[in-house]
Design a protein around this motif. Structure first.
Motif, mmCIF file in Angstrom:
data_model
loop_
_atom_site.group_PDB
_atom_site.id
_atom_site.type_symbol
_atom_site.label_atom_id
_atom_site.label_comp_id
_atom_site.label_asym_id
_atom_site.label_seq_id
_atom_site.Cartn_x
_atom_site.Cartn_y
_atom_site.Cartn_z
ATOM 1 N N GLN A 217 27.522 39.246 38.421
ATOM 2 C CA GLN A 217 28.554 39.634 39.375
ATOM 3 C C GLN A 217 27.941 40.432 40.532
ATOM 4 O O GLN A 217 27.144 41.329 40.328
ATOM 5 C CB GLN A 217 29.613 40.481 38.669
ATOM 6 C CG GLN A 217 30.802 40.810 39.549
ATOM 7 C CD GLN A 217 31.806 41.678 38.833
ATOM 8 O OE1 GLN A 217 31.491 42.776 38.386
ATOM 9 N NE2 GLN A 217 33.028 41.191 38.722
ATOM 10 N N SER B 219 28.335 42.721 44.232
ATOM 11 C CA SER B 219 29.141 43.883 44.612
ATOM 12 C C SER B 219 30.379 43.453 45.390
ATOM 13 O O SER B 219 30.476 42.316 45.857
ATOM 14 C CB SER B 219 28.304 44.857 45.443
ATOM 15 O OG SER B 219 27.841 44.193 46.607
ATOM 16 N N ALA B 220 31.308 44.363 45.550
ATOM 17 C CA ALA B 220 32.575 44.080 46.223
ATOM 18 C C ALA B 220 32.356 43.769 47.701
ATOM 19 O O ALA B 220 31.423 44.260 48.332
ATOM 20 C CB ALA B 220 33.521 45.269 46.083
ATOM 21 N N LEU C 76 38.522 35.563 48.884
ATOM 22 C CA LEU C 76 38.189 36.796 48.159
ATOM 23 C C LEU C 76 39.007 36.924 46.875
ATOM 24 O O LEU C 76 38.484 37.315 45.826
ATOM 25 C CB LEU C 76 38.414 38.016 49.055
ATOM 26 C CG LEU C 76 37.397 38.196 50.181
ATOM 27 C CD1 LEU C 76 37.840 39.319 51.114
ATOM 28 C CD2 LEU C 76 36.019 38.466 49.612
ATOM 29 N N HIS D 246 37.439 37.217 43.168
ATOM 30 C CA HIS D 246 37.810 38.335 42.285
ATOM 31 C C HIS D 246 38.363 37.812 40.960
ATOM 32 O O HIS D 246 37.984 38.284 39.879
ATOM 33 C CB HIS D 246 38.867 39.230 42.940
ATOM 34 C CG HIS D 246 38.367 40.006 44.107
ATOM 35 N ND1 HIS D 246 39.210 40.650 44.967
ATOM 36 C CD2 HIS D 246 37.128 40.245 44.588
ATOM 37 C CE1 HIS D 246 38.517 41.252 45.914
ATOM 38 N NE2 HIS D 246 37.252 41.013 45.717
ATOM 39 N N ILE E 203 32.840 38.494 42.076
ATOM 40 C CA ILE E 203 32.593 39.729 42.807
ATOM 41 C C ILE E 203 33.564 40.794 42.305
ATOM 42 O O ILE E 203 34.631 40.480 41.797
ATOM 43 C CB ILE E 203 32.748 39.553 44.343
ATOM 44 C CG1 ILE E 203 34.144 39.084 44.725
ATOM 45 C CG2 ILE E 203 31.669 38.632 44.893
ATOM 46 C CD1 ILE E 203 34.395 39.054 46.223
ATOM 47 N N ALA E 204 33.161 42.028 42.446
ATOM 48 C CA ALA E 204 34.012 43.129 41.983
ATOM 49 C C ALA E 204 35.202 43.284 42.927
ATOM 50 O O ALA E 204 35.121 42.937 44.104
ATOM 51 C CB ALA E 204 33.215 44.422 41.934
ATOM 52 N N ALA E 205 36.281 43.801 42.397
ATOM 53 C CA ALA E 205 37.496 44.014 43.215
ATOM 54 C C ALA E 205 37.379 45.287 44.005
ATOM 55 O O ALA E 205 36.693 46.193 43.704
ATOM 56 C CB ALA E 205 38.714 44.060 42.313
#
Length: 167
Positions: A131, A133-134, A156, A160, A165-167
């Motif tokens: 994963q 980064s946001a 996005l 998510h 990717i992080a939220a």
């Protein structure tokens, strides 16, 4: 390992001069039939079924009762000769019919349906990895382009949702 059984699956071994060798051999075959590439009816069951059929297996729960007492987390298989048990080893897998998914023993317990790995490849092409980064959602700016923002926001949201990717 004792001298009369294998180290991993506790299969009975034949010994020199042993009478009725077919008994040990048949027991080993019965255990292999149950516990090599096992297929279980359910995971985490504490009460043995009342009328099992020969060849059926279960993964015993954490608080077993009856004839399963003392066999927590073991594989339990029914044969015409009664119950047979296998102590799971780390990395052991079983197909779980109840969930149509794989169960994996991690050394302390069973998990169902969790895919583990560093990356996912389909036909040699990496499609999922660690994963990232946001990414900040678009906002503001001097020129408002609602359609572009809507499309980027949808992308996005999908990333998510899939955990890429992080939220």
């Amino acid at each position: 390992m004792t001298d009369d059984m294998t180290a991993r699956l506790a299969l009975p071994l034949l010994s020199a001069g042993q009478a009725q060798k077919e008994m040990s051999h048949n027991e080993a075959l019965a255990l292999l039939d149950l516990f090599v590439q096992p297929v279980v009816l359910a995971v985490g069951i504490d009460t043995p079924p009342a009328t099992p059929a020969a060849g059926q297996c279960w993964i015993v729960g954490a608080a077993p009762t009856g004839v399963w007492a003392g066999h927590a987390q073991h594989l339990a298989g029914w044969t015409e000769g009664g119950w047979r048990f296998c102590i799971p080893k780390m990395g052991m897998r079983a197909w779980n019919l109840a969930d149509a998914d794989e169960a994996l023993f991690d050394g302390s317990g069973w998990s169902v349906g969790i895919l583990r790995g560093a990356r996912l490849e389909i036909q040699g092409v990496q499609v999922v990895a660690v994963q990232q980064s946001a990414i900040a959602a678009p906002s503001g700016g001097t020129i408002a382009d609602a359609e572009a923002r809507e499309a980027i926001s949808a992308i996005l949201a999908a990333l998510h949702t899939h955990g890429l990717i992080a939220a």
